[in-house]
Design a protein around this motif. Structure first.
Motif, PDB file in Angstrom:
ATOM      1  N   LEU A 141      -7.287   1.287  -4.995  1.00 19.70           N
ATOM      2  CA  LEU A 141      -6.067   1.843  -5.577  1.00 19.70           C
ATOM      3  C   LEU A 141      -5.137   0.725  -6.054  1.00 19.70           C
ATOM      4  O   LEU A 141      -4.415   0.897  -7.052  1.00 19.70           O
ATOM      5  CB  LEU A 141      -5.351   2.724  -4.556  1.00 19.70           C
ATOM      6  N   PHE A 142      -5.143  -0.399  -5.374  1.00 19.32           N
ATOM      7  CA  PHE A 142      -4.360  -1.553  -5.819  1.00 19.32           C
ATOM      8  C   PHE A 142      -4.909  -2.077  -7.141  1.00 19.32           C
ATOM      9  O   PHE A 142      -4.140  -2.463  -8.038  1.00 19.32           O
ATOM     10  CB  PHE A 142      -4.380  -2.642  -4.751  1.00 19.32           C
ATOM     11  N   LEU A 143      -6.228  -2.087  -7.285  1.00 19.63           N
ATOM     12  CA  LEU A 143      -6.834  -2.523  -8.541  1.00 19.63           C
ATOM     13  C   LEU A 143      -6.394  -1.627  -9.696  1.00 19.63           C
ATOM     14  O   LEU A 143      -6.103  -2.114 -10.795  1.00 19.63           O
ATOM     15  CB  LEU A 143      -8.359  -2.517  -8.430  1.00 19.63           C
ATOM     16  N   ASP A 144      -6.321  -0.326  -9.448  1.00 17.42           N
ATOM     17  CA  ASP A 144      -5.856   0.606 -10.483  1.00 17.42           C
ATOM     18  C   ASP A 144      -4.415   0.302 -10.883  1.00 17.42           C
ATOM     19  O   ASP A 144      -4.058   0.355 -12.069  1.00 17.42           O
ATOM     20  CB  ASP A 144      -5.957   2.047  -9.981  1.00 17.42           C
ATOM     21  N   PHE A 145      -3.595  -0.006  -9.897  1.00 15.91           N
ATOM     22  CA  PHE A 145      -2.197  -0.336 -10.159  1.00 15.91           C
ATOM     23  C   PHE A 145      -2.093  -1.601 -11.016  1.00 15.91           C
ATOM     24  O   PHE A 145      -1.341  -1.649 -11.994  1.00 15.91           O
ATOM     25  CB  PHE A 145      -1.448  -0.524  -8.840  1.00 15.91           C
ATOM     26  N   LEU A 146      -2.867  -2.621 -10.654  1.00 14.23           N
ATOM     27  CA  LEU A 146      -2.842  -3.869 -11.415  1.00 14.23           C
ATOM     28  C   LEU A 146      -3.342  -3.665 -12.838  1.00 14.23           C
ATOM     29  O   LEU A 146      -2.788  -4.214 -13.797  1.00 14.23           O
ATOM     30  CB  LEU A 146      -3.684  -4.933 -10.706  1.00 14.23           C
ATOM     31  N   ALA A 147      -4.387  -2.861 -12.986  1.00 15.95           N
ATOM     32  CA  ALA A 147      -4.929  -2.605 -14.321  1.00 15.95           C
ATOM     33  C   ALA A 147      -3.878  -1.964 -15.220  1.00 15.95           C
ATOM     34  O   ALA A 147      -3.755  -2.298 -16.406  1.00 15.95           O
ATOM     35  CB  ALA A 147      -6.166  -1.716 -14.216  1.00 15.95           C
ATOM     36  N   ILE A 164      -3.134 -11.684  -2.399  1.00 16.80           N
ATOM     37  CA  ILE A 164      -3.380 -11.217  -1.032  1.00 16.80           C
ATOM     38  C   ILE A 164      -2.309 -10.162  -0.735  1.00 16.80           C
ATOM     39  O   ILE A 164      -1.159 -10.491  -0.472  1.00 16.80           O
ATOM     40  CB  ILE A 164      -3.310 -12.383  -0.026  1.00 16.80           C
ATOM     41  N   PRO A 165      -2.658  -8.868  -0.785  1.00 19.20           N
ATOM     42  CA  PRO A 165      -1.636  -7.838  -0.947  1.00 19.20           C
ATOM     43  C   PRO A 165      -0.997  -7.188   0.277  1.00 19.20           C
ATOM     44  O   PRO A 165      -0.205  -6.267   0.090  1.00 19.20           O
ATOM     45  CB  PRO A 165      -2.386  -6.765  -1.756  1.00 19.20           C
ATOM     46  N   THR A 211       6.932  -4.057  -3.258  1.00 18.65           N
ATOM     47  CA  THR A 211       6.029  -5.200  -3.271  1.00 18.65           C
ATOM     48  C   THR A 211       4.980  -5.068  -4.365  1.00 18.65           C
ATOM     49  O   THR A 211       4.595  -6.067  -4.985  1.00 18.65           O
ATOM     50  CB  THR A 211       5.351  -5.367  -1.906  1.00 18.65           C
ATOM     51  N   SER A 212       4.507  -3.847  -4.629  1.00 25.10           N
ATOM     52  CA  SER A 212       3.509  -3.668  -5.688  1.00 25.10           C
ATOM     53  C   SER A 212       4.031  -4.167  -7.026  1.00 25.10           C
ATOM     54  O   SER A 212       3.333  -4.900  -7.743  1.00 25.10           O
ATOM     55  CB  SER A 212       3.114  -2.197  -5.791  1.00 25.10           C
ATOM     56  N   SER A 267       0.816  -1.216   0.000  1.00 25.33           N
ATOM     57  CA  SER A 267       0.000   0.000   0.000  1.00 25.33           C
ATOM     58  C   SER A 267       0.846   1.260   0.000  1.00 25.33           C
ATOM     59  O   SER A 267       0.444   2.286  -0.553  1.00 25.33           O
ATOM     60  CB  SER A 267      -0.958   0.004   1.193  1.00 25.33           C
ATOM     61  N   GLY A 268       2.042   1.198   0.589  1.00 23.62           N
ATOM     62  CA  GLY A 268       2.927   2.346   0.614  1.00 23.62           C
ATOM     63  C   GLY A 268       3.641   2.588  -0.702  1.00 23.62           C
ATOM     64  O   GLY A 268       4.446   3.514  -0.820  1.00 23.62           O
ATOM     65  N   SER A 269       3.347   1.746  -1.700  1.00 24.73           N
ATOM     66  CA  SER A 269       3.876   1.982  -3.044  1.00 24.73           C
ATOM     67  C   SER A 269       2.742   2.251  -4.025  1.00 24.73           C
ATOM     68  O   SER A 269       2.729   3.274  -4.710  1.00 24.73           O
ATOM     69  CB  SER A 269       4.756   0.811  -3.502  1.00 24.73           C
TER      70      SER A 269
END
Length: 247
Positions: A134-140, A185-186, A105-106, A77-79
């Protein structure tokens, strides 16, 4: 140790950092952990501060005596909270300061999914919904399609660190999706390495967890993956090893 191979990890506060000695023992590498501190709230302002250049530079300073061959910011999350471009700038800045290849990690998640040939995933997040998205946006942005997302809505890393293996397993099983080729699992605050074999057995597919991909990403950057024995206890990622992922 694998010829004293060393990957340095910068870890926020304290929660599940004992996953790393577990991995180090299985893989025969050295995984020193440098702790940096801030508010462990899963909220945008706090996460931006936690992943700031000054904090990460302090982590690099703490790792310097270990002379790591690569460094990973062990905080998803910090990235990703910086967005895809901001997370890349963060990793590039960390590389400059560390003087060795560095990542987060991201990017570990994106590269691990690519290495396994996974394009559709289910995300089982411990974060509040706002942060998980926000993680979903990063993965997309990395070309990974999220077919389902669940949020446990846990506010702090410390709380996540108290989840038992049974609770982690229950979360994953309850929130899998039949169209997902893998489950992600992030949160690096969640203890997952010891339960990985059970997770993959229960779900019948690869499971990528934050502390697992953090270690894998560091070893990839250090050019060590081809020298590792396969370790089924660390999941499909460590038994179907490829090195063509590129941050």
């Amino acid at each position: 140790m694998l010829n004293t191979a060393t990957v340095g990890l910068i870890y926020p506060d304290h929660a599940a950092e004992d996953d790393y000695p577990h991995a180090a023992a299985l893989l025969g590498v050295d995984l020193p952990v440098a702790h940096i501190y801030g508010t462990d709230l899963h909220a945008v302002p706090e996460l931006l501060e936690l992943g700031s250049p000054a904090k990460l530079a302090h982590g690099v300073e703490l790792l310097a005596p270990h002379q790591p061959e690569a460094v990973v910011w062990a905080c998803t999350s910090g990235s990703f909270v910086y967005g895809p471009a901001g997370a890349r700038a963060q990793a590039e800045g960390l590389t400059r300061v560390a003087g060795v290849p560095a990542s987060s990690t991201s990017f570990g998640f994106a590269n691990a999914a690519r290495a396994l040939g996974v394009q559709q995933v289910a995300v089982v997040a411990s974060y509040p919904d706002e942060i998980a998205r926000l993680f979903l946006d990063f993965l997309a942005a990395a070309g990974i399609e999220v077919v389902s997302m669940s949020s446990a809505d846990i506010d702090t890393a410390a709380e996540v660190g108290t989840l038992s293996p049974a609770q982690v397993l229950d979360l994953a099983v309850a929130n899998d999706h039949p169209d997902a080729a893998a489950v992600l699992i992030p949160d690096t605050a969640m203890h997952t390495l010891a339960v990985l074999p059970e997770l993959e057995a229960a779900l019948g597919k690869p499971v990528l967890t934050a502390n697992q991909v953090t270690v894998w990403e560091g070893l990839r950057l250090a050019g060590l993956l081809d020298r590792l024995p396969e370790r089924p206890s660390l999941g499909a990622l460590f038994t179907e090893i490829t090195t063509d992922a590129d941050r």
